[in-house]
Enzyme design. Structure first.
Site, PDB file in Angstrom:
ATOM      1  CB  THR A 167      -0.677   0.134   1.621  1.00 39.08           C
ATOM      2  OG1 THR A 167      -1.752  -1.138   0.881  1.00 39.08           O
ATOM      3  CG2 THR A 167      -1.731   1.314   1.453  1.00 39.08           C
ATOM      4  N   GLY A 219      -0.582  -2.294   6.080  1.00 42.17           N
ATOM      5  CA  GLY A 219      -0.501  -3.337   6.301  1.00 42.17           C
ATOM      6  C   GLY A 219      -1.974  -4.495   6.304  1.00 42.17           C
TER       7      GLY A 219
HETATM    8  N1  GLY Z   1      -3.924  -2.327   3.841  1.00 40.51           N
HETATM    9  C1  GLY Z   1      -4.266  -2.029   2.531  1.00 40.51           C
HETATM   10  C2  GLY Z   1      -5.502  -3.493   2.328  1.00 40.51           C
HETATM   11  O1  GLY Z   1      -5.117  -4.367   3.429  1.00 40.51           O
HETATM   12  O2  GLY Z   1      -6.040  -3.448   2.155  1.00 40.51           O
END
Ligand code: GLY
Length: 311
Positions: A167, A219
């Site tokens: 991300t 995460g």
């Molecule tokens: N942190 C991105 C997701 O789990 O979609």
């Protein structure tokens, strides 16, 4: 006020061979955002430019080259938030938009709602002048290969060159003191179609309040949601920081902003037994970051204007 900018490209087990690509991706994002902030431009324009650079870079799990869902399609989530008004713009499960952060911004600016999903979000994007692409145009060859391996076997980081979660996010303050935060993601590999992660959920993957600070998280979304991580971190900025991982008689040797970031990641680990990380700026522009994964791609602009990137 002195402008400030911090970006991340995800907290994950970044393999050695991807280190340079992650660092240079963060550097490009800083350059895109700082070219705006340093000329007196707005924090909103800066974080959008920084996130677009990260979304366009297939080393990260956002925009082109994101992980594929169970159907073999990219489905992106993104959010942007204004610390002054607490207004957010969020979009989820986009399949036909190259830069989901642009849709989030248009929702913030031109939509009576704060979040749109799927076909409705794409229709709104088109009405706002954002071109739609074919879903296949979002798929990189590397992710298609990884997805095929996952399908034959089962989902495994090894099939993705270790690229489990990448991300992206950015937080900025401009010369006029406006604080903004943004997060964008392709979510988790082999997710069920329609799954929405933490990134576009206000307070989970992103939050900004000019009275405290701005945060972008990375995460495992299902864990981050449980502790509303971004809002929890912003709330920690409202009170004196504590040292969570250092014995009481030893100096923490970290800035207050870093201590808060560590405390928030500590909360994630303690309450969900999961991994992740976050970046933040406090309301004065002091940067902080923490992660409990092996590495997190990140970058910030130092007080002398130098770009610092690391993993
Ligand atoms: N942190 C991105 C997701 O789990 O979609």
């Amino acid at each position: 006020m002195k402008p400030a900018l911090i970006v991340h490209g995800g907290a994950w087990d970044i393999p050695d061979e991807a280190l340079e690509a992650c660092k240079s991706g963060c550097h490009r994002a800083l350059a895109a955002g700082w070219s705006i902030l340093s000329r007196g431009g707005s924090a909103l324009d800066a974080i959008e430019a920084a996130i677009v650079a990260l979304e366009d870079d297939p080393v990260f799990d956002a925009g082109y080259g994101s992980h594929l869902n169970l159907d073999g399609r990219v489905e992106c989530d993104a959010m942007v938030m204004n610390g002054a008004t607490l207004r957010a713009g969020a979009a989820a499960t986009l399949q036909r938009v190259k830069n989901p952060i642009r849709v989030a911004r248009k929702i913030l600016e031109n939509c009576p709602h704060m979040m749109l999903v799927a076909e409705g979000a794409e229709r709104f994007a088109k009405d706002q002048g954002i071109p739609l692409c074919q879903p296949e145009e979002m798929v990189s060859e590397a992710e298609r290969e990884a997805w095929l391996k996952c399908k034959e076997d089962k989902h495994a980081a090894a099939h993705h060159r270790g690229h489990e979660q990448g991300t992206v996010g950015a937080v900025a303050i401009d010369r006029d003191g406006n604080l903004w935060a943004a997060t964008s993601t392709g979510g988790t590999c082999c997710k069920l179609p329609g799954r929405v992660g933490d990134s576009p959920l206000i307070g989970c993957g992103c939050y900004a309040d000019s009275e405290a600070g701005g945060v972008s998280c990375t995460g495992y979304g299902e864990a981050i949601m449980k502790v509303v991580l971004a809002k929890s971190a912003v709330d920690l900025l409202r009170r004196p920081a504590t040292c969570v991982d250092t014995p009481p008689n030893i100096s923490c040797e970290a800035s207050t902003a870093d201590l808060v970031a560590r405390e928030a990641v500590h909360l994630l680990a303690k309450r969900t037994h999961s991994t992740g990380g976050l970046i933040l700026l406090d309301r004065h522009g002091n940067p902080g970051l923490a992660f409990n994964t092996p590495r997190m791609a990140h970058g910030l602009v130092a007080p002398d204007g130098a770009f610092l990137t690391a993993v």
